[in-house]
Design a protein around this motif. Structure first.
Motif, mmCIF file in Angstrom:
data_model
loop_
_atom_site.group_PDB
_atom_site.id
_atom_site.type_symbol
_atom_site.label_atom_id
_atom_site.label_comp_id
_atom_site.label_asym_id
_atom_site.label_seq_id
_atom_site.Cartn_x
_atom_site.Cartn_y
_atom_site.Cartn_z
ATOM 1 N N ILE A 75 0.784 -1.266 0.060
ATOM 2 C CA ILE A 75 0.019 0.087 0.143
ATOM 3 C C ILE A 75 0.958 1.266 -0.109
ATOM 4 O O ILE A 75 0.614 2.204 -0.604
ATOM 5 C CB ILE A 75 -0.901 0.100 1.008
ATOM 6 C CG1 ILE A 75 -1.763 -1.118 1.225
ATOM 7 C CG2 ILE A 75 -1.614 1.372 1.335
ATOM 8 C CD1 ILE A 75 -2.778 -1.376 2.385
ATOM 9 N N LEU A 76 1.975 1.245 0.853
ATOM 10 C CA LEU A 76 2.709 2.494 0.997
ATOM 11 C C LEU A 76 4.151 2.540 -0.038
ATOM 12 O O LEU A 76 4.476 3.548 -0.169
ATOM 13 C CB LEU A 76 3.125 2.745 2.520
ATOM 14 C CG LEU A 76 1.954 2.763 3.285
ATOM 15 C CD1 LEU A 76 2.368 3.132 4.686
ATOM 16 C CD2 LEU A 76 1.096 3.919 3.072
ATOM 17 N N ALA A 77 4.655 1.569 -0.144
ATOM 18 C CA ALA A 77 5.849 1.224 -1.002
ATOM 19 C C ALA A 77 5.785 2.357 -2.254
ATOM 20 O O ALA A 77 6.870 3.024 -2.625
ATOM 21 C CB ALA A 77 6.217 -0.073 -1.353
ATOM 22 N N PRO A 78 4.783 2.260 -3.144
ATOM 23 C CA PRO A 78 4.513 3.273 -4.260
ATOM 24 C C PRO A 78 4.899 4.754 -3.953
ATOM 25 O O PRO A 78 5.454 5.416 -4.581
ATOM 26 C CB PRO A 78 3.469 3.216 -4.803
ATOM 27 C CG PRO A 78 2.995 1.561 -4.650
ATOM 28 C CD PRO A 78 3.349 1.587 -2.883
ATOM 29 N N THR A 123 -4.717 8.468 -0.732
ATOM 30 C CA THR A 123 -6.212 7.812 -0.216
ATOM 31 C C THR A 123 -6.212 7.340 1.335
ATOM 32 O O THR A 123 -5.205 7.369 2.031
ATOM 33 C CB THR A 123 -5.995 6.624 -0.972
ATOM 34 O OG1 THR A 123 -5.225 5.437 -0.407
ATOM 35 C CG2 THR A 123 -5.878 6.682 -2.254
ATOM 36 N N GLU A 124 -7.365 7.330 1.792
ATOM 37 C CA GLU A 124 -7.568 6.789 2.878
ATOM 38 C C GLU A 124 -7.022 5.497 3.402
ATOM 39 O O GLU A 124 -6.486 5.297 4.612
ATOM 40 C CB GLU A 124 -9.300 7.031 3.493
ATOM 41 C CG GLU A 124 -9.713 6.256 4.520
ATOM 42 C CD GLU A 124 -9.134 6.962 5.923
ATOM 43 O OE1 GLU A 124 -9.038 6.520 6.868
ATOM 44 O OE2 GLU A 124 -8.644 8.183 5.626
ATOM 45 N N GLN A 125 -6.901 4.784 2.488
ATOM 46 C CA GLN A 125 -6.244 3.643 2.800
ATOM 47 C C GLN A 125 -4.723 3.642 3.224
ATOM 48 O O GLN A 125 -4.307 2.959 4.030
ATOM 49 C CB GLN A 125 -6.367 2.365 1.663
ATOM 50 C CG GLN A 125 -5.785 1.094 1.760
ATOM 51 C CD GLN A 125 -5.897 0.091 0.569
ATOM 52 O OE1 GLN A 125 -5.869 0.915 -0.546
ATOM 53 N NE2 GLN A 125 -6.076 -1.088 0.823
ATOM 54 N N GLN A 126 -4.315 4.648 2.314
ATOM 55 C CA GLN A 126 -2.762 4.865 2.602
ATOM 56 C C GLN A 126 -2.753 5.829 3.863
ATOM 57 O O GLN A 126 -1.395 5.331 4.711
ATOM 58 C CB GLN A 126 -2.103 5.703 1.433
ATOM 59 C CG GLN A 126 -2.273 5.010 0.082
ATOM 60 C CD GLN A 126 -1.893 5.769 -0.987
ATOM 61 O OE1 GLN A 126 -2.307 6.872 -0.997
ATOM 62 N NE2 GLN A 126 -1.304 5.428 -2.026
#
Length: 257
Positions: free
Chosen positions: A41-44, A91-94
């Protein structure tokens, strides 16, 4: 872990000192960004991260938590941090994943696990990440120059303090609603505007300016109006339309005392 004023009264330690200072926060961020490298999720978001990035984030956290102003002096303070989020469309997910991994990294780094510290620590993670999320959206126009926030122990107080300091502000009627309905003529700050802000609203913004001070609210009135009209301020619940209207009338009538 306490400090003493000239009058001899003991002051609670800063969150920075209680956490273990710069060494502990650097350990935290190094662990966190080590996890980020392989997180789907965060790597990009951090694919082109500088090797110095963990140290810079540790400096930011240190300053926020009451430590030295290293981030301001060496990195440019709030304006530089803001520039790192503008246009990123987070994003909220991030955001939620960032908070989750920071909490896990705090455990691994051995940061204090007492409820008072973790309450303040997570409070900042949630607040800061939601501000970053909002500022990163297309078309966002946050204030370009603000001070670095300064976080303290909050409602729970430092370790050893009494727990529980009154009812939730959401349990009470929205401030200012009665006078808003009955008000005639131009609003005044003392009578109609200051009561719109609860004590918790003032505390949450005290790192930037005092919502109870006429001169400070005058200076920031346009930005405040934009925020309350968008339902983004104060922090403890959006204002009803009639309160926004009162504040707007005060601004348009010349910001009377």
């Amino acid at each position: 872990m306490t400090s003493t004023t000239a009058a001899g009264a003991q002051q609670p330690p800063t969150l920075f000192a209680w956490a273990g200072g710069a060494e502990a926060l650097t350990r935290l961020t190094r662990i966190f960004y080590g996890q980020v490298k392989t997180d789907p999720i965060l790597a990009p978001l951090f694919a082109e991260m500088s090797p110095h990035h963990p140290e810079w984030v540790a400096q930011w956290l240190g300053e926020v938590f009451g430590g030295p102003a290293t981030y301001t002096n060496e990195r440019g303070g709030y304006p530089h941090m803001l520039s790192q989020h503008l246009g990123r469309a987070l994003t909220e997910q991030q955001r939620a994943r960032w908070v989750q991994l920071m909490g896990e990294a705090a455990d691994e780094a051995g940061l204090p696990a007492d409820p008072e510290f973790r309450s303040a620590f997570v409070s900042y993670l949630e607040w800061g990440s939601r501000i970053a999320l909002a500022n990163s959206q297309p078309g966002a126009q946050p204030p370009p120059r603000m001070p670095v926030p300064r976080w303290d122990w909050g409602t729970a107080g430092p370790p050893g303090a009494a727990v529980g300091s009154g009812p939730s502000p959401l349990a009470a009627q929205a401030p200012g609603s009665e006078q808003s309905a009955a008000m005639t003529g131009a609003p005044s700050f003392a009578r109609d505007i200051r009561p719109l802000f609860t004590d918790r609203d003032r505390a949450s913004m005290s790192w930037a300016f005092d919502l109870g001070d006429l001169a400070a609210v005058r200076e920031h009135a346009d930005a405040i109006l934009d925020q309350v009209a968008a339902g983004q301020m104060p922090c403890y619940g959006a204002w009803p339309a009639e309160q926004v209207a009162v504040f707007r009338r005060w601004v348009e009538s010349g910001k009377l005392e």
